[in-house]
Design an enzyme around this catalytic site. Structure first.
Site, short mmCIF file in Angstrom:
data_model
loop_
_atom_site.label_atom_id
_atom_site.label_comp_id
_atom_site.label_asym_id
_atom_site.label_seq_id
_atom_site.Cartn_x
_atom_site.Cartn_y
_atom_site.Cartn_z
N HIS A 21 0.74 -0.85 -0.03
CA HIS A 21 -0.07 -0.17 0.37
C HIS A 21 1.06 1.26 -0.32
O HIS A 21 0.37 2.19 -0.47
CB HIS A 21 -0.94 0.07 0.78
N LYS B 15 -18.75 -5.71 7.88
CA LYS B 15 -17.08 -6.21 8.12
C LYS B 15 -16.79 -6.18 9.94
O LYS B 15 -16.57 -5.76 10.19
CB LYS B 15 -16.28 -5.87 7.08
N ARG C 265 -2.41 -5.96 -8.68
CA ARG C 265 -0.61 -7.39 -8.29
C ARG C 265 -1.10 -8.08 -9.62
O ARG C 265 0.02 -8.14 -10.38
CB ARG C 265 -0.74 -7.90 -6.90
N SER D 191 -3.47 -8.30 2.79
CA SER D 191 -3.30 -7.30 4.22
C SER D 191 -4.14 -8.87 4.75
O SER D 191 -3.54 -9.68 5.90
CB SER D 191 -4.49 -6.38 4.63
O1 PNS Z 1 -9.20 -2.43 0.59
P1 PNS Z 1 -10.36 -3.75 -0.14
O2 PNS Z 1 -10.71 -4.28 1.08
O3 PNS Z 1 -9.98 -4.75 -1.92
O4 PNS Z 1 -10.95 -2.31 -1.36
C1 PNS Z 1 -12.45 -3.23 -0.81
C2 PNS Z 1 -13.43 -1.16 -1.50
C3 PNS Z 1 -13.16 -0.69 0.14
C4 PNS Z 1 -12.21 0.02 -2.34
C5 PNS Z 1 -14.23 -1.16 -2.01
O5 PNS Z 1 -15.52 -2.14 -0.89
C6 PNS Z 1 -14.84 -0.12 -2.16
O6 PNS Z 1 -14.90 0.61 -2.77
N1 PNS Z 1 -16.55 -0.09 -1.05
C7 PNS Z 1 -17.16 0.85 -0.83
C8 PNS Z 1 -18.88 1.03 -1.66
C9 PNS Z 1 -18.57 1.03 -3.07
O7 PNS Z 1 -18.27 2.14 -3.90
N2 PNS Z 1 -19.37 0.32 -3.70
C10 PNS Z 1 -19.40 0.50 -4.96
C11 PNS Z 1 -17.57 -0.34 -6.49
S1 PNS Z 1 -18.20 -1.92 -6.21
#
Ligand code: PNS
Length: 165
Positions: free
Chosen positions: A18, A42, A91, A129
């Site tokens: 990150h 979560k 990645r 993570s």
């Molecule tokens: O680190 P992660 O868990 O892969 O991040 C995921 C994240 C936070 C980027 C994604 O879950 C997100 O954007 N959540 C907010 C809800 C949203 O906007 N959803 C629409 C896109 S599918």
């Protein structure tokens, strides 16, 4: 005009991958806002407050990096933060499908916000993570994959979880 990117994620915990991505993002954007998703569905290892504090420590003194929490849609958050882009790391190919789907959803929700994918450095290709949490939970060595301050927090967290064993 200042070019701002929002870098959303769970960051549970922040990894060296990150950090590498934020540094790469700063070569393109004037400012990167790290948006920690406050996902009530979560159960994270570290609370949002803990994650914010841990991440802030890692970027201390860097005025072009801001750490913040958000809930709801990332496109709404990007608009709120005057960000023109959502920054995400890529990645391996295995990341592609999920990232592609999210980017397409986000584009449909707000065409003004672009998703920018950056490749993490080769060193971090296998860093995640979830992998780090699993290794740390069994007492494995995660040094070099997370900053020392986060390695310490992981050790403390799992020590507490296993009653100091
Ligand atoms: O680190 P992660 O868990 O892969 O991040 C995921 C994240 C936070 C980027 C994604 O879950 C997100 O954007 N959540 C907010 C809800 C949203 O906007 N959803 C629409 C896109 S599918």
């Amino acid at each position: 005009m200042e070019r701002i990117a929002v870098y959303p994620g769970s960051f549970d915990p922040l990894t060296n991958g990150h950090i590498d991505l934020v540094e790469r993002g700063l070569k393109i954007f004037d400012k990167v806002v790290i948006g920690v998703l406050n996902n009530k569905a979560k159960t994270p290892l570290f609370s949002v407050e803990e994650r914010l504090e841990m991440i802030q420590n890692c970027f201390e003194g860097m005025e072009n990096v801001e750490v913040d929490a958000f809930d709801g849609l990332v496109v709404d958050y990007a608009r709120q933060r005057n960000a023109s882009a959502i920054l995400r790391g890529m990645r391996a190919v295995s990341d592609f499908e999920n990232e592609f789907q999210m980017a397409m959803f986000n584009r449909r929700l707000n065409r003004e916000v672009q998703t920018v994918f950056l490749m993490t450095g080769m060193r971090w290709i296998f860093t995640s993570s979830s992998g780090i949490k699993e290794v740390a939970s069994f007492g494995g060595d995660v040094s070099g994959m997370v900053p020392p301050s986060i390695e310490k927090r992981l050790k403390e967290k799992f020590k507490t979880a296993y009653g100091g064993a």
